[in-house]
Scaffold this motif. Sequence first.
Motif, PDB file in Angstrom:
ATOM      1  N   TRP A  63     -10.463   5.991  15.397  1.00 49.13           N
ATOM      2  CA  TRP A  63      -9.480   5.058  14.862  1.00 49.13           C
ATOM      3  C   TRP A  63      -8.861   5.641  13.596  1.00 49.13           C
ATOM      4  O   TRP A  63      -9.355   6.600  13.015  1.00 49.13           O
ATOM      5  CB  TRP A  63     -10.109   3.691  14.576  1.00 49.13           C
ATOM      6  N   PHE A  64      -7.770   5.054  13.161  1.00 51.10           N
ATOM      7  CA  PHE A  64      -7.045   5.564  12.007  1.00 51.10           C
ATOM      8  C   PHE A  64      -7.815   5.329  10.705  1.00 51.10           C
ATOM      9  O   PHE A  64      -8.521   4.335  10.542  1.00 51.10           O
ATOM     10  CB  PHE A  64      -5.693   4.864  11.862  1.00 51.10           C
ATOM     11  N   VAL A  65      -7.655   6.260   9.768  1.00 51.94           N
ATOM     12  CA  VAL A  65      -7.935   6.032   8.355  1.00 51.94           C
ATOM     13  C   VAL A  65      -6.605   5.589   7.740  1.00 51.94           C
ATOM     14  O   VAL A  65      -5.570   6.210   7.992  1.00 51.94           O
ATOM     15  CB  VAL A  65      -8.452   7.316   7.665  1.00 51.94           C
ATOM     16  N   GLY A  66      -6.623   4.520   6.962  1.00 51.51           N
ATOM     17  CA  GLY A  66      -5.374   3.952   6.451  1.00 51.51           C
ATOM     18  C   GLY A  66      -4.483   4.947   5.748  1.00 51.51           C
ATOM     19  O   GLY A  66      -3.258   4.933   5.904  1.00 51.51           O
ATOM     20  N   ALA A 121      -0.438  -2.073   2.270  1.00 45.91           N
ATOM     21  CA  ALA A 121       0.303  -2.718   3.353  1.00 45.91           C
ATOM     22  C   ALA A 121      -0.254  -2.312   4.711  1.00 45.91           C
ATOM     23  O   ALA A 121      -0.378  -3.145   5.622  1.00 45.91           O
ATOM     24  CB  ALA A 121       1.784  -2.367   3.253  1.00 45.91           C
ATOM     25  N   VAL A 122      -0.594  -1.035   4.855  1.00 46.36           N
ATOM     26  CA  VAL A 122      -1.135  -0.552   6.131  1.00 46.36           C
ATOM     27  C   VAL A 122      -2.448  -1.267   6.459  1.00 46.36           C
ATOM     28  O   VAL A 122      -2.627  -1.809   7.563  1.00 46.36           O
ATOM     29  CB  VAL A 122      -1.338   0.975   6.090  1.00 46.36           C
ATOM     30  N   LEU A 123      -3.385  -1.264   5.513  1.00 42.04           N
ATOM     31  CA  LEU A 123      -4.684  -1.890   5.762  1.00 42.04           C
ATOM     32  C   LEU A 123      -4.531  -3.391   6.017  1.00 42.04           C
ATOM     33  O   LEU A 123      -5.150  -3.948   6.936  1.00 42.04           O
ATOM     34  CB  LEU A 123      -5.620  -1.641   4.579  1.00 42.04           C
ATOM     35  N   HIS A 124      -3.691  -4.049   5.215  1.00 42.87           N
ATOM     36  CA  HIS A 124      -3.451  -5.483   5.386  1.00 42.87           C
ATOM     37  C   HIS A 124      -2.882  -5.782   6.770  1.00 42.87           C
ATOM     38  O   HIS A 124      -3.328  -6.725   7.442  1.00 42.87           O
ATOM     39  CB  HIS A 124      -2.485  -5.965   4.295  1.00 42.87           C
ATOM     40  N   ALA A 175     -14.277   4.594   2.319  1.00 42.36           N
ATOM     41  CA  ALA A 175     -15.372   4.568   3.287  1.00 42.36           C
ATOM     42  C   ALA A 175     -15.441   5.891   4.042  1.00 42.36           C
ATOM     43  O   ALA A 175     -16.513   6.448   4.276  1.00 42.36           O
ATOM     44  CB  ALA A 175     -15.189   3.405   4.258  1.00 42.36           C
ATOM     45  N   GLU A 176     -14.264   6.426   4.393  1.00 42.20           N
ATOM     46  CA  GLU A 176     -14.226   7.688   5.132  1.00 42.20           C
ATOM     47  C   GLU A 176     -14.787   8.835   4.300  1.00 42.20           C
ATOM     48  O   GLU A 176     -15.500   9.701   4.816  1.00 42.20           O
ATOM     49  CB  GLU A 176     -12.786   7.995   5.542  1.00 42.20           C
ATOM     50  N   ALA A 177     -14.487   8.832   2.994  1.00 44.73           N
ATOM     51  CA  ALA A 177     -14.992   9.904   2.132  1.00 44.73           C
ATOM     52  C   ALA A 177     -16.513   9.904   2.088  1.00 44.73           C
ATOM     53  O   ALA A 177     -17.154  10.966   2.137  1.00 44.73           O
ATOM     54  CB  ALA A 177     -14.423   9.749   0.720  1.00 44.73           C
TER      55      ALA A 177
END
Length: 360
Positions: A224-227, A273-276, A290-292
Amino acid sequence: MFHEAHPDAGPVEARLAQVRAEIAGTGTYWHTREELAYGARVALRDSGWCTNVLPWRRLTIRDLRGVRDARAVASECVEHLRIAGGGGQIRPLVTVFAPDVPGAPGPCVWNEQLICYAGYRDGSGRVLGDGRYVALTETVRRLGWQPLAQPTAFDVLPLVVETAHEGPRLFRVPGDVVRQVPLTHPELPWFARLGLRWHTVPVVSHMKLVIGGVTYPAAPFNRWFVGSEIGSRSLADEAAYGLAREVAERLGLDTSTERTLWRDRATVEINRAVLHSFDAAQVTITDHYAEAMHRLAWLRSRRPGLRRPAFRLDPQSAQRSRFGGPPRFGVPPQRPEELTEPSGRLVLLTSRRAGAGRAS
């Protein structure tokens, strides 16, 4: 590695003897389904593309090693998008097409991802759409693709699938597998009026999968995407959509000098905006913090070894995904064809044919 992880598979010596005999007779060997699945999972885990929260042992592996024709590859890429989309709950998936074998190289996909947005440059040098794919857009237009009469910033490029016997061919990506999330901001009403959106499933398609010396040049995979992949690397980046300045000006920031950090502040709001928006649409996504942490944990646990299974990107594949060339096989391009829906019988027949060829 497979036998160490699966003691029930028996001693490795018997399998190694079988592999050596196959190589001596044909110049290559055929992975068992279990070896293929294990190798693909380890490759995805060790590539760094797979976060530690992703249950990599339960990744779905689609074994389509009998598929070599461009139309069938494109159809199954569409099916990959359909399965992985999962109604918003993104399903990690790897689809493995025919490998390179002596005298018969496998197919490849030019596109960096199965869903890429076109980039159009006008006479003044301004770009509409994704600036990273301007050259690729020009190439597929020369190959016969015609964009809409009124191009938009989010036109989906066709798939470019190349085979040794057909050359590069174009296939339309059906709209029903291109789910897109309109981007809004939790606090800025005007953000929605920018008309931004992004697709939901990041299927990386231009990397080759290498397992035990066998190369699969077409093995699309997704998580899945990372924002920040959408917000920072695509929408804000000057090389892609370059929206940071417009957002900064709407925020009333001083853009006269970089020392005001207007670019950083605008990028933060784009990422918010992307995450929202993905959360509101109930589409799986993670954030870069979280990804880091997941990547650091992966690096600490990583075992060195150049011969481990891996997804690898060679310079020519990278060049094809951005600039539309050079062709892998140097075959003159064909005219575009409409994409037909995948046929289960087609896959079954090609798989049987490949099996019969190996038996002979």
